[in-house]
Design a protein around this motif. Structure first.
Motif, PDB file in Angstrom:
ATOM      1  N   VAL A 354     -15.637 -49.825 -17.858  1.00 24.93           N
ATOM      2  CA  VAL A 354     -16.183 -48.465 -17.828  1.00 24.93           C
ATOM      3  C   VAL A 354     -16.839 -48.140 -19.165  1.00 24.93           C
ATOM      4  O   VAL A 354     -17.935 -47.564 -19.215  1.00 24.93           O
ATOM      5  CB  VAL A 354     -15.068 -47.454 -17.489  1.00 24.93           C
ATOM      6  N   LEU A 355     -16.177 -48.514 -20.264  1.00 25.58           N
ATOM      7  CA  LEU A 355     -16.742 -48.268 -21.598  1.00 25.58           C
ATOM      8  C   LEU A 355     -18.066 -49.013 -21.770  1.00 25.58           C
ATOM      9  O   LEU A 355     -19.032 -48.481 -22.333  1.00 25.58           O
ATOM     10  CB  LEU A 355     -15.757 -48.709 -22.677  1.00 25.58           C
ATOM     11  N   ILE A 356     -18.122 -50.254 -21.278  1.00 23.19           N
ATOM     12  CA  ILE A 356     -19.355 -51.044 -21.383  1.00 23.19           C
ATOM     13  C   ILE A 356     -20.468 -50.399 -20.566  1.00 23.19           C
ATOM     14  O   ILE A 356     -21.622 -50.299 -21.012  1.00 23.19           O
ATOM     15  CB  ILE A 356     -19.095 -52.494 -20.922  1.00 23.19           C
ATOM     16  N   THR A 357     -20.128 -49.941 -19.363  1.00 21.11           N
ATOM     17  CA  THR A 357     -21.129 -49.299 -18.506  1.00 21.11           C
ATOM     18  C   THR A 357     -21.664 -48.040 -19.165  1.00 21.11           C
ATOM     19  O   THR A 357     -22.880 -47.778 -19.152  1.00 21.11           O
ATOM     20  CB  THR A 357     -20.507 -48.959 -17.144  1.00 21.11           C
ATOM     21  N   LEU A 358     -20.769 -47.247 -19.756  1.00 24.64           N
ATOM     22  CA  LEU A 358     -21.201 -46.030 -20.442  1.00 24.64           C
ATOM     23  C   LEU A 358     -22.140 -46.369 -21.590  1.00 24.64           C
ATOM     24  O   LEU A 358     -23.188 -45.734 -21.768  1.00 24.64           O
ATOM     25  CB  LEU A 358     -19.977 -45.274 -20.956  1.00 24.64           C
ATOM     26  N   SER A 359     -21.781 -47.389 -22.393  1.00 27.06           N
ATOM     27  CA  SER A 359     -22.608 -47.769 -23.546  1.00 27.06           C
ATOM     28  C   SER A 359     -23.995 -48.217 -23.107  1.00 27.06           C
ATOM     29  O   SER A 359     -25.007 -47.812 -23.684  1.00 27.06           O
ATOM     30  CB  SER A 359     -21.913 -48.886 -24.328  1.00 27.06           C
ATOM     31  N   LYS A 360     -24.066 -49.035 -22.063  1.00 24.43           N
ATOM     32  CA  LYS A 360     -25.363 -49.508 -21.577  1.00 24.43           C
ATOM     33  C   LYS A 360     -26.203 -48.352 -21.051  1.00 24.43           C
ATOM     34  O   LYS A 360     -27.424 -48.300 -21.273  1.00 24.43           O
ATOM     35  CB  LYS A 360     -25.160 -50.551 -20.491  1.00 24.43           C
ATOM     36  N   THR A 361     -25.560 -47.419 -20.350  1.00 21.92           N
ATOM     37  CA  THR A 361     -26.288 -46.278 -19.786  1.00 21.92           C
ATOM     38  C   THR A 361     -26.866 -45.412 -20.900  1.00 21.92           C
ATOM     39  O   THR A 361     -28.033 -44.993 -20.841  1.00 21.92           O
ATOM     40  CB  THR A 361     -25.357 -45.444 -18.902  1.00 21.92           C
ATOM     41  N   VAL A 362     -26.060 -45.154 -21.931  1.00 23.51           N
ATOM     42  CA  VAL A 362     -26.539 -44.333 -23.054  1.00 23.51           C
ATOM     43  C   VAL A 362     -27.698 -45.023 -23.760  1.00 23.51           C
ATOM     44  O   VAL A 362     -28.707 -44.399 -24.104  1.00 23.51           O
ATOM     45  CB  VAL A 362     -25.386 -44.042 -24.032  1.00 23.51           C
ATOM     46  N   HIS A 363     -27.574 -46.334 -23.979  1.00 27.34           N
ATOM     47  CA  HIS A 363     -28.640 -47.071 -24.672  1.00 27.34           C
ATOM     48  C   HIS A 363     -29.948 -47.025 -23.894  1.00 27.34           C
ATOM     49  O   HIS A 363     -31.032 -47.004 -24.491  1.00 27.34           O
ATOM     50  CB  HIS A 363     -28.216 -48.534 -24.897  1.00 27.34           C
ATOM     51  N   ARG A 364     -29.865 -47.010 -22.573  1.00 28.83           N
ATOM     52  CA  ARG A 364     -31.091 -46.942 -21.775  1.00 28.83           C
ATOM     53  C   ARG A 364     -31.772 -45.584 -21.906  1.00 28.83           C
ATOM     54  O   ARG A 364     -32.987 -45.481 -21.755  1.00 28.83           O
ATOM     55  CB  ARG A 364     -30.778 -47.217 -20.303  1.00 28.83           C
ATOM     56  N   CYS A 365     -30.988 -44.563 -22.180  1.00 30.82           N
ATOM     57  CA  CYS A 365     -31.534 -43.204 -22.157  1.00 30.82           C
ATOM     58  C   CYS A 365     -31.980 -42.703 -23.531  1.00 30.82           C
ATOM     59  O   CYS A 365     -32.880 -41.847 -23.612  1.00 30.82           O
ATOM     60  CB  CYS A 365     -30.492 -42.237 -21.574  1.00 30.82           C
ATOM     61  N   ILE A 366     -31.368 -43.172 -24.602  1.00 34.80           N
ATOM     62  CA  ILE A 366     -31.721 -42.657 -25.932  1.00 34.80           C
ATOM     63  C   ILE A 366     -32.890 -43.450 -26.507  1.00 34.80           C
ATOM     64  O   ILE A 366     -33.268 -44.507 -25.993  1.00 34.80           O
ATOM     65  CB  ILE A 366     -30.509 -42.706 -26.887  1.00 34.80           C
ATOM     66  N   ARG A 367     -33.442 -42.923 -27.594  1.00 35.10           N
ATOM     67  CA  ARG A 367     -34.571 -43.579 -28.245  1.00 35.10           C
ATOM     68  C   ARG A 367     -34.091 -44.742 -29.133  1.00 35.10           C
ATOM     69  O   ARG A 367     -32.900 -44.876 -29.421  1.00 35.10           O
ATOM     70  CB  ARG A 367     -35.341 -42.566 -29.094  1.00 35.10           C
ATOM     71  N   LYS A 368     -35.052 -45.510 -29.591  1.00 34.48           N
ATOM     72  CA  LYS A 368     -34.733 -46.688 -30.401  1.00 34.48           C
ATOM     73  C   LYS A 368     -34.098 -46.302 -31.731  1.00 34.48           C
ATOM     74  O   LYS A 368     -33.198 -46.997 -32.233  1.00 34.48           O
ATOM     75  CB  LYS A 368     -36.006 -47.505 -30.644  1.00 34.48           C
TER      76      LYS A 368
END
Length: 447
Positions: A354-368
């Motif tokens: 769940v933590l990994i999924t959250l991290s990947k989702t946030v990275h897709r949405c925020i800027r570089k």
């Protein structure tokens, strides 16, 4: 490590220089001195061979004078003169042709005189002899048996021999030989043999003496070696001169050549050793740097989610504070709702996913340029730089939507968050407290 590498290079260079200097001081310089000493000794033998040839020439001249004085015919007529049985005129007329005939066969003879009672009874002068020689000394009562004469730039040796009969001195033969032929014979391109007077010797008296003997000394002066030997009259010296470079020059060139070869060999060894040391040092540095990078990556990144760690956040805040960061930050503090129940019900492995999924989702949405930091447990920080608060709300809504659309688990992933704008980076943690309060207020509102 770079300082250590510099020290290693310096120590290697100093070691190389030390080895070279030590070899030159311990090997090459003593070898050169010993070879030069041997060469000087050999040259002294050469000079003494010249001296021996010169003395043999003098002995031959002395023997020639004695042979003239021992001829019985002229000697008997002298005895008759002393017994007043023969007049001076008759004696002179009889002696002159016989005397000339007897002395003209002597080699290198320039002048010859038979002196009786202070008068010249007979005389001879070679055809090539200089007419300017001073012959007044032949009338002296104490004519030396051997003397060196230097007149008109030419050298002569004066040899006198008594004419005796029954131990009675009837007269003297004074023979003057030219020394120039023997000097020319002894000279060559490398060795100069000459006769110098006692007055000419004075400049050599204060020079360093390299060798000495009973009647000779070897001195060095302005790049020349001199062999000086006292002649029998004690007022003149035989001088044998050779440029020092003629004696030791080839040896010095040979030693210089071998020294260059040695230095080139040492330099090659130094370069090879330096290359090996530097390669090994660079390998060690690379390994250390790699270890540092691995440690930094391990320390600065969360190994589970790939997001930045709390240590990385602290270092980032320190760097920004030192550089005088002035832009406003929008910080979001979020965590997963009911995360403890997920761990308890489905296990920690599912909780990690769940933590990994959250991290990947946030990275897709925020800027570089935005930062995602795992702050602790299931709490994450999102640091937005130079962005409007409305945009941040849109990004958070997008994150919530994507999490809701993820059906990887038997349960939905929901988050609660608090958002705060921090204008002074030095008060970052004060602002974070406000975000924490907002997050828990939102979480409590869902119950």
């Amino acid at each position: 490590m770079h300082d250590l590498l510099k020290k290693t290079r310096l120590l290697t260079l100093l070691f190389f220089i030390g080895v070279v200097l030590l070899t030159i001081l311990v090997v090459f310089l003593p070898l050169e001195m010993q070879l030069e000493d041997t060469l000087v000794s050999n040259w002294v033998l050469t000079a003494q061979s010249r001296s021996l040839s010169f003395h043999l020439f003098l002995e031959k001249n002395t023997e020639g004078a004695q042979s003239v004085s021992s001829r019985s015919v002229i000697r008997d007529q002298l005895a008759e003169y002393h017994q007043q049985e023969l007049s001076w005129e008759d004696l002179q007329a009889s002696t002159q042709p016989k005397y000339v005939e007897g002395v003209r066969v002597l080699e290198n003879l320039a002048y010859a005189y038979r002196v009786v009672e202070g008068k010249i009874l007979a005389a001879y002068r070679a055809a090539d002899a200089s007419p300017t020689v001073d012959d007044e000394f032949v009338f002296l009562d104490d004519i030396p048996e051997f003397a060196v004469l230097n007149q008109a730039g030419q050298h002569y040796v004066v040899v006198s021999s008594e004419v005796k009969k029954e131990n009675q001195c009837l007269g003297k033969d004074v023979l003057i030989y030219s020394l120039d032929p023997i000097l020319e014979q002894l000279n060559n391109a490398e060795i100069q043999v000459s006769i110098i007077s006692e007055a000419d010797l004075s400049p050599f008296l204060n020079l360093p003496v390299l060798r000495s003997g009973k009647d000779y000394r070897v001195v060095k002066e302005e790049g020349n070696l001199y062999y000086l030997e006292c002649l029998p009259d004690s007022q003149h010296y035989l001088s044998v001169q050779t440029p020092l470079k003629q004696i030791v020059g080839p040896t010095r060139q040979g030693i210089g050549f071998f020294l260059v070869i040695y230095l080139l060999g040492q330099m090659l060894l130094f370069l090879l050793a330096r290359r090996g040391i530097l390669q090994y040092a660079n390998l060690m540095i690379n390994q250390v740097e790699k270890s540092k990078e691995e440690f930094r990556a391990f320390a600065y990144h969360d190994t589970l989610t790939g997001s930045y760690s709390r240590l990385s956040l602290e270092h980032w805040l320190e760097r920004q504070a030192k550089t005088g960061y002035k832009k406003a930050l929008t910080v979001v503090l979020l965590d997963i709702d009911m995360f403890k129940d997920i761990n308890d019900t489905y296990g920690h492995k599912t909780g990690d996913e769940v933590l990994i999924t959250l991290s990947k989702t946030v990275h897709r949405c925020i800027r570089k340029d935005d930062l995602l930091v795992r702050y602790g447990g299931d709490e994450f920080l999102i640091i937005f730089q130079d962005i409007d608060r409305t945009w941040v709300k849109d990004i958070m809504s997008r994150i919530e939507q994507q999490l809701a659309q993820d059906h990887s688990f038997e349960f939905p992933i929901e988050i609660s968050y608090g958002m705060v704008e921090i204008k002074d980076i030095n008060h970052f943690y004060d602002g974070l407290k406000q975000a924490d309060k907002q997050m828990y207020a939102q979480k409590n509102g869902k119950k």
